[in-house]
Design an enzyme around this catalytic site. Structure first.
Site, PDB file in Angstrom:
ATOM      1  N   TYR A  61       0.924  -1.124  -0.045  1.00  0.00           N
ATOM      2  CA  TYR A  61      -0.045  -0.125   0.144  1.00  0.00           C
ATOM      3  C   TYR A  61       0.809   1.354  -0.167  1.00  0.00           C
ATOM      4  O   TYR A  61       1.863   1.489   0.858  1.00  0.00           O
ATOM      5  CB  TYR A  61      -1.008  -0.031   1.204  1.00  0.00           C
ATOM      6  CG  TYR A  61      -1.922   1.212   1.391  1.00  0.00           C
ATOM      7  CD1 TYR A  61      -2.795   1.225   0.485  1.00  0.00           C
ATOM      8  CD2 TYR A  61      -1.666   2.144   2.301  1.00  0.00           C
ATOM      9  CE1 TYR A  61      -3.731   2.440   0.538  1.00  0.00           C
ATOM     10  CE2 TYR A  61      -2.344   3.338   2.496  1.00  0.00           C
ATOM     11  CZ  TYR A  61      -3.471   3.564   1.510  1.00  0.00           C
ATOM     12  OH  TYR A  61      -4.234   4.508   1.649  1.00  0.00           O
ATOM     13  N   ASP A  98       9.389   2.932  -0.515  1.00  0.00           N
ATOM     14  CA  ASP A  98       8.456   3.428   0.393  1.00  0.00           C
ATOM     15  C   ASP A  98       8.751   3.097   1.571  1.00  0.00           C
ATOM     16  O   ASP A  98       8.340   2.130   2.136  1.00  0.00           O
ATOM     17  CB  ASP A  98       6.839   2.975   0.091  1.00  0.00           C
ATOM     18  CG  ASP A  98       5.992   3.446   0.712  1.00  0.00           C
ATOM     19  OD1 ASP A  98       6.197   4.213   1.704  1.00  0.00           O
ATOM     20  OD2 ASP A  98       4.704   3.251   0.251  1.00  0.00           O
ATOM     21  N   LYS A 102       5.139   9.339   8.773  1.00  0.00           N
ATOM     22  CA  LYS A 102       4.815   8.983  10.218  1.00  0.00           C
ATOM     23  C   LYS A 102       5.800   9.457  11.090  1.00  0.00           C
ATOM     24  O   LYS A 102       5.897  10.490  11.641  1.00  0.00           O
ATOM     25  CB  LYS A 102       4.689   7.329  10.122  1.00  0.00           C
ATOM     26  CG  LYS A 102       3.621   6.819   9.194  1.00  0.00           C
ATOM     27  CD  LYS A 102       3.343   5.647   9.444  1.00  0.00           C
ATOM     28  CE  LYS A 102       2.328   4.955   8.291  1.00  0.00           C
ATOM     29  NZ  LYS A 102       0.865   5.484   8.890  1.00  0.00           N
TER      30      LYS A 102
END
Length: 427
Positions: A142, A237, A270
């Site tokens: 994702y 990612d 994050k």
């Protein structure tokens, strides 16, 4: 009266599904979402005042735990100076320098507000740099909810993907190739057929939305070789893994196993925001020079580099840079995962787990899966019963069997022991 239920009913009247991000709705596990009232350290309290040991940590950012005093002080100082300016600040430069100091592959960086924004910007940049349209992603990975990324696998080893969301045009999905994860044959075939058309390959070094599944080292090594050979950019990612599994991110772990390994572009989020809306993407200087205002690839954001978010992120990075931080965090996380495995083994229940730094995952399977199709064989109803058993005993794991978990520096041995005691009963 259950305040969580009351709030959920109110929320459903004004918010689609009653939540502002789907996984919060408890659709996968059933039951009523917990509406968080406050959090401190390794715990949060719901609307009923019930305390939980928190193993999602805002889905990764809270590596120091909630309400760390140094971070709170930094945010309070920033708030007094102003919420947002729409103009550059010194702290943006400081945060960029702090990130780059630990990621040698990132020679320049652009701050944005979300992981989705960073991921979609990377794809646009890769296409602008290579003047190609196609890119590869892997099944079960994702990268945010941009149109080109909400794509599932086709029917063959290297076929074009199909949209997984209404509202994504087929003509958008046709530029995305979806490959099975950790499948060398599919990877070779994709480059053999489409190498000259590929702008980039985007991959999570450790997949976190199919639970916790690592990219195998030989697979990552070959991927890097093929991207270099065919002129495609390798995009890592690290929204989840960046500054969470190691101070140098997951790419530093692969660099130890693969001499000279480095991605061309990295997506971050994050932890670098410490819980505030902040993300980034960066990489080689010649690629980043294609971004406006220097180049023709346009990207902009009113709140990019927000002064409060950068204060939060910078304070967080300064704390995790301290000697011994990641060694202690990794040991605590292994303690949890190994403890859960031991409890399950004693109960005769198939169970396996893995962890790196402060990120972990577990499966109700006898051995660790290496791809999405194997993850899907997990006993979903059994996981749901386990989830609610733990929730009833004050332990909050991710409300879906496909999500990784997170341990913070605020988790104590007492928290781990209480979790394992709850698991003995729930299992």
């Amino acid at each position: 009266m259950d305040r969580n239920q009351e709030l959920f009913e109110r929320a459903q009247a004004c918010i689609p599904g009653g939540v502002n991000s789907p996984v919060r709705a408890f659709r996968a596990v059933g039951g009523t979402p917990r509406f968080v009232q406050r959090a401190q350290g390794a715990h949060f309290w719901d609307a009923n005042g019930t305390r939980y040991i928190d193993y999602i940590g805002s889905w990764g950012p809270m590596i120091l735990g909630h309400g760390h005093p140094v971070v709170v002080e930094a945010v309070q100082r920033a708030l007094r100076d102003g919420f947002s300016f729409g103009a550059p600040t010194e702290r943006e430069v400081e945060l960029a320098e702090a990130v780059m100091a630990h990621l040698p592959s990132v020679e320049q960086i652009r701050l944005v507000s979300s992981g989705t924004e960073a991921g979609m910007s990377c794809i646009r940049l890769a296409r602008g740099y290579t003047d190609r349209s196609l890119f590869i992603k892997f099944e079960g990975h994702y990268h945010g909810h941009a149109d080109a990324l909400l794509v599932k696998a086709g029917s063959g080893l290297a076929t074009f993907g199909h949209p997984t969301s209404a509202g994504v045009p087929a003509e958008v999905a046709q530029h995305t190739l979806v490959l099975p994860f950790n499948d060398m044959e599919a990877l070779e075939l994709a480059f053999q057929k489409h190498g000259a058309e590929l702008a980039a390959v985007m991959i999570e070094p450790i997949a976190g939305n199919m639970n916790f599944v690592r990219t195998q080292v030989p697979f990552m090594k070959r991927l890097r070789e093929l991207c270099t050979q065919h002129g495609a950019l390798l995009i890592l990612d690290e929204v989840m893994t960046g500054f969470r599994v190691a101070l140098g991110g997951a790419q530093s772990l692969y660099a130890q196993a693969i001499p000279g390994f480095a991605p061309d572009l990295t997506v971050l989020g994050k932890v670098i925001g410490g819980g505030m809306p902040l993300a980034a993407f960066g990489g080689r200087r010649d690629i980043m020079a294609k971004l406006a205002p220097l180049g023709g690839v346009y990207q902009a954001g009113t709140l990019s580099g927000n002064p409060v978010a950068t204060a939060c992120g910078l304070a967080t990075l300064r704390e995790i840079e301290k000697p011994g931080f990641f060694g202690a965090l990794a040991a605590r996380t292994r303690n949890l995962v190994e403890g859960l495995q031991a409890v399950a083994m004693h109960k005769g229940i198939p169970f396996c787990g893995d962890s790196e730094g402060g990120m972990f995952g577990f499966f109700l399977l006898p051995t660790l899966p290496q791809n999405y199709s194997t993850v899907m064989t997990t006993d979903g109803p059994a996981f749901n019963r386990f989830f609610h058993g733990m929730l009833d005993r004050g332990v909050y794991f991710a409300p879906a069997l496909y999500e990784a978990g997170f341990v913070s520096a605020a988790h104590t041995q007492a928290d781990i022991d209480a979790t394992l005691a709850a698991a003995r009963e729930a299992l």
